[in-house]
Design an enzyme around this catalytic site. Structure first.
Site, PDB file in Angstrom:
ATOM      1  N   GLY A  18       0.731  -0.942   0.374  1.00 33.61           N
ATOM      2  CA  GLY A  18      -0.294  -0.122  -0.271  1.00 33.61           C
ATOM      3  C   GLY A  18       1.095   1.243  -0.266  1.00 33.61           C
ATOM      4  O   GLY A  18       1.735   1.289  -0.340  1.00 33.61           O
ATOM      5  N   ASP A  19       0.499   2.061   0.249  1.00 33.15           N
ATOM      6  CA  ASP A  19       1.648   3.711   0.442  1.00 33.15           C
ATOM      7  C   ASP A  19       2.125   3.899   0.842  1.00 33.15           C
ATOM      8  O   ASP A  19       2.890   4.135   0.544  1.00 33.15           O
ATOM      9  CB  ASP A  19       0.388   5.071   0.336  1.00 33.15           C
ATOM     10  CG  ASP A  19      -0.189   4.639   1.610  1.00 33.15           C
ATOM     11  OD1 ASP A  19      -0.169   3.854   2.185  1.00 33.15           O
ATOM     12  OD2 ASP A  19      -1.054   5.963   2.433  1.00 33.15           O
ATOM     13  N   SER A  58       4.229   1.252   2.070  1.00 37.84           N
ATOM     14  CA  SER A  58       5.259   0.398   1.822  1.00 37.84           C
ATOM     15  C   SER A  58       6.006   1.242   0.821  1.00 37.84           C
ATOM     16  O   SER A  58       7.120   1.054   0.787  1.00 37.84           O
ATOM     17  CB  SER A  58       4.558  -1.361   1.472  1.00 37.84           C
ATOM     18  OG  SER A  58       3.790  -1.841   1.952  1.00 37.84           O
ATOM     19  N   ILE A  73      -7.146  -3.409   1.913  1.00 37.93           N
ATOM     20  CA  ILE A  73      -8.745  -3.397   1.899  1.00 37.93           C
ATOM     21  C   ILE A  73      -9.627  -1.670   2.189  1.00 37.93           C
ATOM     22  O   ILE A  73     -10.221  -2.023   1.362  1.00 37.93           O
ATOM     23  CB  ILE A  73      -8.847  -4.333   3.034  1.00 37.93           C
ATOM     24  CG1 ILE A  73      -8.816  -3.440   4.580  1.00 37.93           C
ATOM     25  CG2 ILE A  73      -8.431  -5.369   2.528  1.00 37.93           C
ATOM     26  CD1 ILE A  73      -9.356  -4.064   5.512  1.00 37.93           C
ATOM     27  N   ASP A  74      -8.534  -1.033   1.861  1.00 37.41           N
ATOM     28  CA  ASP A  74      -8.832   0.455   2.364  1.00 37.41           C
ATOM     29  C   ASP A  74      -8.969   1.022   0.918  1.00 37.41           C
ATOM     30  O   ASP A  74      -9.615   2.339   0.692  1.00 37.41           O
ATOM     31  CB  ASP A  74      -8.311   1.078   3.105  1.00 37.41           C
ATOM     32  CG  ASP A  74      -7.591   0.554   4.254  1.00 37.41           C
ATOM     33  OD1 ASP A  74      -7.888  -0.265   4.804  1.00 37.41           O
ATOM     34  OD2 ASP A  74      -6.535   0.883   4.949  1.00 37.41           O
TER      35      ASP A  74
HETATM   36  O1  F6P Z   1      -4.500  -1.076   6.258  1.00 36.42           O
HETATM   37  C1  F6P Z   1      -5.369  -2.203   6.237  1.00 36.42           C
HETATM   38  C2  F6P Z   1      -6.068  -1.684   6.922  1.00 36.42           C
HETATM   39  O2  F6P Z   1      -6.934  -3.291   7.695  1.00 36.42           O
HETATM   40  C3  F6P Z   1      -7.306  -0.758   7.631  1.00 36.42           C
HETATM   41  O3  F6P Z   1      -8.121  -1.050   7.783  1.00 36.42           O
HETATM   42  C4  F6P Z   1      -6.480  -1.113   9.877  1.00 36.42           C
HETATM   43  O4  F6P Z   1      -6.800   0.098  10.281  1.00 36.42           O
HETATM   44  C5  F6P Z   1      -5.664  -1.411   9.946  1.00 36.42           C
HETATM   45  O5  F6P Z   1      -4.804  -2.199   8.476  1.00 36.42           O
HETATM   46  C6  F6P Z   1      -5.402  -2.376  10.606  1.00 36.42           C
HETATM   47  O6  F6P Z   1      -4.052  -2.740  11.117  1.00 36.42           O
HETATM   48  P1  F6P Z   1      -3.560  -4.511  11.962  1.00 36.42           P
HETATM   49  O7  F6P Z   1      -3.234  -4.866  11.306  1.00 36.42           O
HETATM   50  O8  F6P Z   1      -2.126  -3.501  12.571  1.00 36.42           O
HETATM   51  O9  F6P Z   1      -4.177  -4.012  12.906  1.00 36.42           O
END
Ligand code: F6P
Length: 361
Positions: free
Chosen positions: A115-116, A118, A140-141
């Protein structure tokens, strides 16, 4: 000329990553006869000595990989090599160690699936280390710029939509207001798409400030039409009415870990309307799943294009989906452009056209 290319997955996992790995292996080996090396746990694997990596072959290109959630390579959203947190509490620049890891593996190019966050790191590493890099967008965002879709988003929306499908009958049976909190970080894409697809009555996204009174009025309207339940979807980064983020403590990739806005809203809606409310926090269920056909298709198309870019000597490009085509764009342009929900865009218009309350009316 034969090449040896590396693949790494970086940042939060999502559905479709293994489908990308499969397609890279199929195309790079099958079309070009290249060797493909899978790097373990993103840049973390390149910091270890010897670097943690495995040769990827036919066994990693089976149909099973299309269907398998997660990433067989592992991933991490911690440990930025430019500001690496050491066990003793100090923060050091370990970027040259990562670059040495790429050299130790004798890689001609690297494909980063991320994603951004990385991509910012990988792009900087590639320029500093002088190795070719191609990015494949996953999140997923769906908040990465210059691509209409990133891998994992479609599956996550499917999971959130199914959650609404499952909440609706129980909401109706008990005359309740169900609040569903979904992920998405600072963008409301998952909430908006799933809310429309799953028949939500209220959708709250960080891009549109809301008032509890507006949500209460919508629920009262529904009651007047004989409706005994309501479905509310809230994106995790929605603020409280007082303008605060709800977090669950700790950090996610160096930023606040969101969580709790659903419970806050459920309580406030109950106070405002007298309705019985319940909250469901969907969490990581949205990330781990068999990928949807769209994510498998996108993963395959992105992977083939990424390998072809390496074949023609391109670097610093991110593959992207645009108007039914796979294109490629400069990585720095993609990361510079955070893609929030367009509040004048078609999905917001659709939601309003359906009479869905977005909290601002
Ligand atoms: O960026 C993807 C994501 O699933 C976000 O939607 C969420 O806020 C975050 O990562 C959760 O991250 P972690 O896996 O560190 O709990």
């Amino acid at each position: 000329m034969t090449k040896r290319i590396g693949i790494l997955t970086s940042g939060g996992d999502c559905a479709g990553l293994n489908a990308v790995i499969r397609a890279i292996v199929l195309h790079a080996r099958g079309r070009y006869g290249w060797e493909v090396v899978g790097i373990r746990e993103g840049t973390q694997g390149l910091l270890d000595r010897p670097p943690r990596a495995q040769t990827l072959g036919p066994d990693d290109a089976t149909g099973l990989m299309l269907r398998l959630g997660g990433t067989i390579l592992g991933t991490t959203n911690k440990g930025d090599p430019f500001a690496y947190p050491m066990a003793d509490g100090t923060v050091v620049d370990r970027s040259n160690e990562v670059i040495a890891g790429v050299r130790a593996l004798d890689l001609d190019a690297v494909i980063g699936i991320g994603g951004d966050g990385s991509f910012r790191i990988l792009h900087r590493l590639a320029r500093q280390g002088g190795f070719p890099l191609i990015g494949i967008p996953k999140t997923i965002d769906n908040d990465l710029g210059l691509t209409e879709m990133s891998i994992g988003y479609n599956t996550a929306v499917g999971v959130a939509t199914e959650a609404l499908d499952r909440l609706q009958p129980t909401a109706a049976s008990h005359s309740r207001v169900m609040v569903l909190e979904v992920m998405g970080r600072d963008a409301g894409h998952i909430a908006l798409a799933a809310g429309i697809a799953g028949g939500a009555d209220v959708i709250l996204i960080p891009e549109i400030p809301y008032r509890i009174a507006a949500i209460g009025a919508k629920i009262e309207d529904l009651k007047r039409t004989g409706r005994n339940f309501a479905l509310v979807v809230a994106a995790e980064a929605v603020l409280t009415e007082e303008g605060q983020h709800k977090g669950v403590g700790g950090s996610s990739g160096g930023t606040i870990r969101y969580g709790g806005i659903g419970a806050y809203l459920a309580e406030r809606i109950a106070q405002a309307t007298g309705a019985e409310t319940r909250v469901t926090v969907l969490g990581h269920v949205q990330r781990g799943s068999m990928p949807s056909w769209t994510d498998r298709m996108l993963a395959s198309a992105f992977a083939v294009h990424a390998v072809d870019l390496i074949a023609v000597g391109k670097s610093g490009r991110m593959v992207a989906w645009s108007y039914r085509q796979v294109i490629d764009v400069p990585i720095e342009d993609a990361v510079a452009h955070f893609q929030a929900v367009d509040i004048d865009g078609p999905l917001v218009k659709t939601a309003r056209g359906l009479g869905i309350c977005l909290g601002d009316a």
